[in-house]
Design a protein around this motif. Structure first.
Motif, short mmCIF file in Angstrom:
data_model
loop_
_atom_site.label_atom_id
_atom_site.label_comp_id
_atom_site.label_asym_id
_atom_site.label_seq_id
_atom_site.Cartn_x
_atom_site.Cartn_y
_atom_site.Cartn_z
N ILE A 130 48.19 48.57 40.05
CA ILE A 130 47.33 48.13 38.96
C ILE A 130 46.71 46.79 39.35
N ARG A 131 45.40 46.78 39.41
CA ARG A 131 44.70 45.59 39.90
C ARG A 131 44.22 44.72 38.76
N LEU A 132 44.18 43.44 39.03
CA LEU A 132 43.61 42.51 38.07
C LEU A 132 42.10 42.40 38.30
N ILE A 133 41.37 42.39 37.22
CA ILE A 133 39.94 42.10 37.28
C ILE A 133 39.71 40.87 36.42
N ALA A 134 38.96 39.92 36.93
CA ALA A 134 38.75 38.67 36.21
C ALA A 134 37.29 38.55 35.79
N PRO A 135 37.01 37.64 34.85
CA PRO A 135 35.60 37.41 34.49
C PRO A 135 34.77 36.97 35.70
N THR A 136 35.44 36.41 36.71
CA THR A 136 34.73 35.96 37.91
C THR A 136 34.45 37.10 38.90
N THR A 137 35.01 38.29 38.63
CA THR A 137 34.80 39.41 39.54
C THR A 137 33.39 39.98 39.34
N CYS A 138 32.52 39.79 40.32
CA CYS A 138 31.14 40.26 40.16
C CYS A 138 31.07 41.77 40.38
N ASP A 139 29.91 42.36 40.07
CA ASP A 139 29.78 43.82 40.13
C ASP A 139 30.04 44.38 41.53
N VAL A 140 29.54 43.68 42.54
CA VAL A 140 29.73 44.15 43.91
C VAL A 140 31.22 44.19 44.25
N ARG A 141 31.90 43.12 43.84
CA ARG A 141 33.32 43.00 44.11
C ARG A 141 34.14 43.99 43.28
N LEU A 142 33.64 44.27 42.08
CA LEU A 142 34.33 45.19 41.16
C LEU A 142 34.65 46.51 41.86
N LYS A 143 33.68 47.03 42.56
CA LYS A 143 33.86 48.30 43.28
C LYS A 143 35.02 48.20 44.26
N GLN A 144 35.05 47.10 44.99
CA GLN A 144 36.08 46.87 46.00
C GLN A 144 37.47 46.76 45.35
N VAL A 145 37.52 46.08 44.20
CA VAL A 145 38.80 45.90 43.51
C VAL A 145 39.30 47.24 42.97
N LEU A 146 38.36 48.06 42.49
CA LEU A 146 38.74 49.33 41.88
C LEU A 146 39.19 50.36 42.91
N GLU A 147 38.67 50.21 44.11
CA GLU A 147 39.05 51.13 45.18
C GLU A 147 40.55 50.93 45.47
N GLY A 148 41.31 52.00 45.38
CA GLY A 148 42.74 51.85 45.60
C GLY A 148 43.51 51.50 44.34
N SER A 149 42.80 51.26 43.23
CA SER A 149 43.49 51.04 41.95
C SER A 149 43.87 52.38 41.35
N SER A 150 44.97 52.42 40.62
CA SER A 150 45.31 53.63 39.88
C SER A 150 46.09 53.24 38.63
N GLY A 151 46.36 54.20 37.76
CA GLY A 151 47.08 53.93 36.51
C GLY A 151 46.16 53.39 35.44
N PHE A 152 45.91 52.10 35.50
CA PHE A 152 44.90 51.48 34.64
C PHE A 152 44.43 50.21 35.34
N VAL A 153 43.38 49.60 34.83
CA VAL A 153 42.98 48.30 35.36
C VAL A 153 43.34 47.23 34.34
N TYR A 154 43.69 46.09 34.83
CA TYR A 154 44.17 44.99 33.99
C TYR A 154 43.05 43.95 33.95
N TYR A 155 42.38 43.86 32.79
CA TYR A 155 41.33 42.85 32.69
C TYR A 155 41.90 41.53 32.18
N VAL A 156 41.84 40.54 33.04
CA VAL A 156 42.25 39.18 32.70
C VAL A 156 41.09 38.59 31.92
N SER A 157 41.20 38.57 30.60
CA SER A 157 40.00 38.38 29.78
C SER A 157 39.46 36.96 29.79
N ILE A 158 40.21 36.03 30.34
CA ILE A 158 39.73 34.64 30.38
C ILE A 158 39.86 34.13 31.81
#
Lengths: 266, 405
Positions: free
Chosen positions: A151-179
């Motif tokens: 389960i990967r963390l996604i932050a508000p600083t994660t831009c769209d291009v990076r988002l794809k990279q973070v999601l690759e290999g993620s499973s279960g759910f994604v954890y949005y660090v909302s702040i």
């Protein structure tokens, strides 16, 4: 289907979001943690996140730092945490458990051995805070081989291009660090979530859980109105410190009611 | 990315920020985009002659470089062996090598449009250097410092405040450098949009170990040139103290490919390497991950980080820069330990014989020099990095000598 995917699929049918409360293992002792796991599972927790204590939890605020210190003083080790999971699983086969922690203790245990033992104990997923996608090849093969969701963390600083990279290999759910910040400090507003969640939604089919700064049943309800799950941690640790394990279960029940009050389109 | 020349030890890190298996970028996702942005900005700055010219300007006119190379004649005679040279980094503005890196990083921060600076500090030398450049460039500055270090380095705390910095004592953990770094990282996570984190040592997530090393390489580059001028040759031995390892890598880097130059890093052995109270990460630790990089760490069997100990607050850290871990593993650099007591002796010896009060950090390097020099012939040259002055340490030393100031 993994236990985590099964829970989200069932909740989608029910038309509601999930509540994911947090327990810091061995805070203040093993018995309390086991009691909290059982109590949370019986009182509305859909998934439970278990913190693995570490001496240097860099992404955590004062509350979880202190909980980790108490856990270590009570003798927490990764072996001990897996033992706790194993014991919980004797009575509960259905509630997914996700371990959250930092990389160094896992490296000390041995990544392969840890993934094997975690899977055997009944762990469903791992959140490793200081393991970004750039370094994930260290853990991913063993986690995958043992059926553990990463389960990967996604932050508000994660831009769209990076988002794809973070999601690759993620499973279960994604954890949005909302702040942008550490755990248990600020809280994201409904407007923040309305802006941020669709951006992630557009990039993945995985359920989205929101954590960091979710404290009240109302906030949890706001979260699941936008996302798929609310993660609640620091406030429960504060209640445990100030009141009792029973009070934590009471608060989990209230949070679950907040979450259930929001009906989502199936 | 560096041009990676396989037959040079000076071309690391690789594209993943690794020195062999060490280094890397082990940080939370919130910081990851910033680390990448910093790397891009640093690559651009490094390639820009205007950046280098600006850096040179400040190093010359503000820091006072080049720093002197001093033939420590009385100490050489006293020890009766090799000829000893000190690279006088303690003569820099603010009294240590730390300012070299701070000037570099604040110029980078300006280039990146950052408007707030944070830093961690142990002995306070890096905190003072950071507060100094923040005053010079008119940027607000917050320094995280372990509460124990705040207590044992009071003069530096007061200096930082005079320079306009806010000093935040950190009381978590052992309340020393490691914990200060944790809180600085937490601050950074919470203030990513406007804040630049000036890391003081050649550690942390990539590109910090490379960037700090590059800014400190001026130490070795100058010393090499000065020694060529004085002696017409390279040193036989170069010695420096290692905590995180920025002054040591700054001295060593230019000599990495010179097989004739023996390189020695001196770790703090505290109350003894085989007690539980030391900071000898390379000699007594094992590889692990902390503060964004894979490196040698003092840790228990469960991977929990142990508290380091040294009389010198600047060496009191359970990790070390990743390049040193790699140089240790490939055996290019020897890493030895010096105890608190040995450092105290060397501190006094250097003060009396050379009229230079060294920082307790480099008193460790001097203590090893005291052991080594008599075993070498008079025709041998030893180059030691005198990385900081000891004014900040006089209270600690006085206490250990049973004197009240």
């Amino acid at each position: 289907m993994s236990r985590i995917a099964g829970v989200f699929a069932a909740l989608r049918q029910e038309g509601r979001g999930a509540l994911i409360p947090f327990v810091e293992a061995y805070d203040p002792d093993r018995e309390t943690s086991l009691m909290l796991l059982n109590g949370m599972a019986e009182n509305g927790a859909d998934i439970i996140e278990i913190g693995m204590p570490f001496t240097d939890p860099m992404a955590d605020g004062p509350t979880i730092q202190a909980a980790g210190r108490r856990g270590l003083l009570a003798g927490a080790t990764l072996k001990g945490v897996l033992g706790l999971v194993h014991e919980f699983r004797r009575q509960n086969r259905h509630t997914p458990l996700v371990l959250m922690g930092y990389l160094n203790p896992i490296c000390a245990y041995g990544v392969k051995a840890f993934c094997e033992d975690a899977s055997a104990a009944g762990v469903d997923g791992l959140i490793i805070v200081d393991l970004p996608p750039e370094e994930a090849d260290l853990v991913l093969p063993d986690a995958n081989a043992n059926g553990l969701d990463i389960i990967r963390l996604i932050a508000p600083t994660t831009c769209d291009v990076r988002l794809k990279q973070v999601l690759e290999g993620s499973s279960g759910f994604v954890y949005y660090v909302s702040i942008t910040g550490i755990t248990g400090t600020r809280t994201a507003s409904a407007a923040d979530l309305a802006r941020d969640i669709p951006r992630i939604r557009a990039a993945t089919d995985l359920p989205i859980a929101v954590g960091f700064g979710v404290r009240t049943p109302d906030q949890a309800a706001t979260v699941v109105a936008h996302a798929d799950a609310a993660i609640v941690a620091s406030v429960l640790i504060e209640t445990l410190c100030k009141e009792s394990p029973e009070a934590v279960i009471r608060d989990v029940r209230a949070l679950a009611e907040g979450v259930k009050a929001v009906s989502k389109a199936a | 990315m560096n041009d990676h020349t396989p037959n040079s030890l000076r071309s690391w890190p690789d594209a993943r920020g690794r020195f062999g298996e060490f280094g890397g970028r082990y940080v939370a996702e919130t910081l990851m985009p910033l680390i990448l942005e910093l790397e891009t900005a640093y690559r651009a700055a490094k390639a820009d002659p205007a950046f280098q010219a600006e850096l040179d300007y400040y190093l010359k006119h503000y820091v006072g470089r080049p720093s002197a190379l001093w033939h420590a004649q009385r100490l050489s005679e006293h020890l009766g062996g090799a000829k000893i040279y000190f690279k006088r980094e303690e003569l820099n503005h603010t009294g240590a090598h730390k300012i070299n890196n701070c000037i570099g990083q604040i110029l980078l921060a300006k280039r990146m449009g950052k408007t707030r600076i944070i830093a961690e500090t142990g002995a306070g030398q890096h905190g003072v250097a950071t507060a100094t450049v923040c005053a010079l460039f008119n940027l607000p500055c917050t320094i995280y410092m372990g509460a124990v270090d705040v207590e044992r380095q009071k003069p530096n705390v007061f200096r930082m405040k005079l320079l306009g910095a806010e000093v935040i004592p950190v009381s978590s953990g052992a309340a020393t450098l490691k914990d200060a770094m944790n809180d600085a990282l937490r601050d950074w996570v919470a203030n990513v949009h406007d804040t630049f984190y000036i890391i003081g040592t050649a550690a942390g997530p990539h590109p910090y170990p490379e960037l700090v090393r590059d800014f400190q390489c001026i130490i070795g580059n100058e010393a090499r040139e000065q020694l060529m001028e004085a002696e017409g040759r390279l040193p036989d031995v170069a010695i420096a103290a290692v905590g995180g390892g920025s002054n040591a890598i700054g001295l060593f880097h230019t000599f990495l490919d010179e097989a004739s130059v023996r390189l020695i890093g001196v770790e703090a052995a505290g109350k003894g390497m085989h007690t539980s109270e030391h900071a000898a990460s390379l000699n007594m630790g094992r590889p692990g991950v902390l503060h964004g990089n894979r490196t040698y760490l003092l840790q228990d069997d469960d991977g929990q980080i142990l508290e380091a100990h040294s009389i010198s607050a600047g060496l009191d850290y359970p990790g070390i820069g990743p390049e040193h871990s790699w140089l240790h593993d490939i055996k290019r650099v020897e890493y030895v330990g010096i105890t608190d007591d040995e450092a105290l002796e060397a501190f006094q010896l250097c003060s009396r014989l050379e009229g230079i009060i060294p920082a307790l950090e480099c008193a460790h390097a001097i203590a090893h020099l005291v052991k080594l020099a008599p075993t070498l012939g008079k025709d041998k040259l030893i180059l030691l990095n005198l990385s900081g002055r000891g004014d900040k340490d006089i209270f600690t030393v006085a206490k250990h000598l049973g004197t009240m100031i």
